[in-house]
Scaffold this motif. Structure first.
Motif, PDB file in Angstrom:
ATOM      1  N   ASP A  87      -0.592  -6.088  13.825  1.00 32.80           N
ATOM      2  CA  ASP A  87       0.274  -5.213  13.033  1.00 32.80           C
ATOM      3  C   ASP A  87       0.368  -3.804  13.609  1.00 32.80           C
ATOM      4  OD1 ASP A  87       1.000  -7.144  11.159  1.00 32.80           O
ATOM      5  OD2 ASP A  87      -0.761  -6.758   9.916  1.00 32.80           O
ATOM      6  N   TRP A  88      -0.727  -3.282  14.155  1.00 35.21           N
ATOM      7  CA  TRP A  88      -0.658  -1.965  14.783  1.00 35.21           C
ATOM      8  C   TRP A  88      -0.009  -2.095  16.161  1.00 35.21           C
ATOM      9  CZ3 TRP A  88      -0.916   2.743  12.917  1.00 35.21           C
ATOM     10  CH2 TRP A  88      -1.599   2.972  11.720  1.00 35.21           C
ATOM     11  N   VAL A 110      -6.186   3.235  14.697  1.00 41.12           N
ATOM     12  CA  VAL A 110      -6.091   1.802  14.417  1.00 41.12           C
ATOM     13  C   VAL A 110      -7.237   1.334  13.537  1.00 41.12           C
ATOM     14  CG1 VAL A 110      -6.104  -0.482  15.494  1.00 41.12           C
ATOM     15  CG2 VAL A 110      -4.790   1.374  16.526  1.00 41.12           C
ATOM     16  N   ASP A 114      -4.470   5.217   7.451  1.00 42.08           N
ATOM     17  CA  ASP A 114      -3.585   4.631   6.453  1.00 42.08           C
ATOM     18  C   ASP A 114      -2.460   3.895   7.175  1.00 42.08           C
ATOM     19  OD1 ASP A 114      -1.703   4.046   4.506  1.00 42.08           O
ATOM     20  OD2 ASP A 114      -1.689   6.057   3.639  1.00 42.08           O
ATOM     21  N   PRO A 115      -2.278   2.611   6.941  1.00 42.24           N
ATOM     22  CA  PRO A 115      -1.248   1.860   7.676  1.00 42.24           C
ATOM     23  C   PRO A 115       0.173   2.307   7.362  1.00 42.24           C
ATOM     24  CG  PRO A 115      -2.195   0.509   5.936  1.00 42.24           C
ATOM     25  CD  PRO A 115      -3.047   1.740   6.023  1.00 42.24           C
ATOM     26  N   HIS A 116       0.361   3.087   6.277  1.00 46.76           N
ATOM     27  CA  HIS A 116       1.695   3.588   5.964  1.00 46.76           C
ATOM     28  C   HIS A 116       2.105   4.735   6.882  1.00 46.76           C
ATOM     29  CE1 HIS A 116       0.596   1.496   2.217  1.00 46.76           C
ATOM     30  NE2 HIS A 116       1.895   1.346   2.042  1.00 46.76           N
ATOM     31  N   ASN A 147       2.222   0.919  12.171  1.00 46.46           N
ATOM     32  CA  ASN A 147       1.924  -0.406  11.640  1.00 46.46           C
ATOM     33  C   ASN A 147       3.245  -1.071  11.278  1.00 46.46           C
ATOM     34  OD1 ASN A 147       1.234  -2.564   9.657  1.00 46.46           O
ATOM     35  ND2 ASN A 147      -0.845  -1.777   9.969  1.00 46.46           N
ATOM     36  N   TYR A 150       5.172  -1.614   7.795  1.00 45.94           N
ATOM     37  CA  TYR A 150       5.717  -0.527   6.981  1.00 45.94           C
ATOM     38  C   TYR A 150       6.829   0.225   7.711  1.00 45.94           C
ATOM     39  CZ  TYR A 150       1.537  -1.676   4.412  1.00 45.94           C
ATOM     40  OH  TYR A 150       0.562  -2.360   3.724  1.00 45.94           O
TER      41      TYR A 150
END
Length: 266
Positions: A87-88, A110, A114-116, A147, A150
């Protein structure tokens, strides 16, 4: 989980994918790939018909390649993002080299960010091998670490594509990438021609209202901004070349868009 590679902390391969989109990108590809291998991440490139040594270099360095016809920057990048195992995403161009000291910062993002949040990376640009410190290239940030859950690239963006994230965008501290964009003025002019045509098509397709004065006003504004306001003249001949080609690109973008409009009305 992390591993140590060559004295640098590397993120586990299960956390990050490094992606390139390429066509005849062999000039600096080996150096660029070499700068990201220590991350320990998945690395692959989506190629659109290279005829130079791009694919040979990728094979020699153990990097997988996927062939896909060219459909524009936005569509190509989104296609690549969807293929990634993780995802990253770290999205790079083949003329960009990741600085050694930047790897640990990417690993930290990573592992714990925060993935957002998407991250804009600062590039140090070079022309003729000379570092460019001023003008339009002097403060150059590009959103390349994000990510994929998002956000997205827009397939309709054939040029000047951007990552459209659902959260905030933060600037990573310090210079992250060395960007060796053009080996010669001839290469600059060749790219100007191609990008002006793509930009004009995009303006035309979006139905923007156009006026006859727009090519000149946009060109003059671009030159003034890059050469005077952003102190491009301090970079000497290279700074002037960047300002002039940026201005010419702006002129041709709108001149060609006007041409497309007139042809469509005949």
């Amino acid at each position: 989980m992390s591993i140590y590679f060559g004295g640098h902390v590397a993120v586990a391969a299960s956390a990050l994918s490094v992606i390139y989109i390429t066509r005849d990108a062999g000039r600096l590809l080996r150096a660029s790939l070499g700068s990201v291998v220590p991350l320990g991440a998945e690395i692959f490139l989506v190629d659109s018909g290279s005829t130079d040594d791009t694919l040979t270099i990728a094979t020699e360095m153990g990097v997988k390649t996927i062939q896909r016809p060219w459909l524009g920057f936005g569509a190509q990048r989104q296609f690549a993002v969807e293929l990634a195992a993780n995802d990253w995403i770290l999205m790079l161009d083949a003329d960009e080299i990741l600085r050694d000291q930047a790897r640990s910062a990417i690993v930290d993002v990573v592992r714990s960010s925060d993935p957002h949040v998407a991250y804009a990376l600062r590039r140090y640009n070079y022309l003729h091998g000379k570092a460019i410190r001023h003008g339009d290239w002097g403060r150059d940030y590009v959103v390349r670490l994000f990510n994929r859950r998002y956000g997205h690239y827009r397939p309709e963006d054939t040029v000047h594509e951007s990552w459209y994230g659902q959260g905030e965008t933060r600037r990573m501290q310090g210079y992250i990438l060395d960007h060796h964009s053009f080996p010669s003025y001839a290469d600059m002019l060749d790219k100007l021609r191609r990008y002006a045509a793509l930009n004009a098509q995009q303006v035309h397709q979006r139905g923007k209202v156009l006026h006859a004065y727009m090519p000149m006003t946009h060109a003059l504004a671009a030159f003034w901004r890059g050469y005077f306001w952003r102190l491009g003249f301090l970079d000497g001949v290279e700074g002037a070349a960047i300002a002039w080609t940026t201005a010419l690109g702006a002129f041709m973008k709108y001149a060609m868009a006007l041409e497309l409009r007139d042809h469509s009305q005949q």
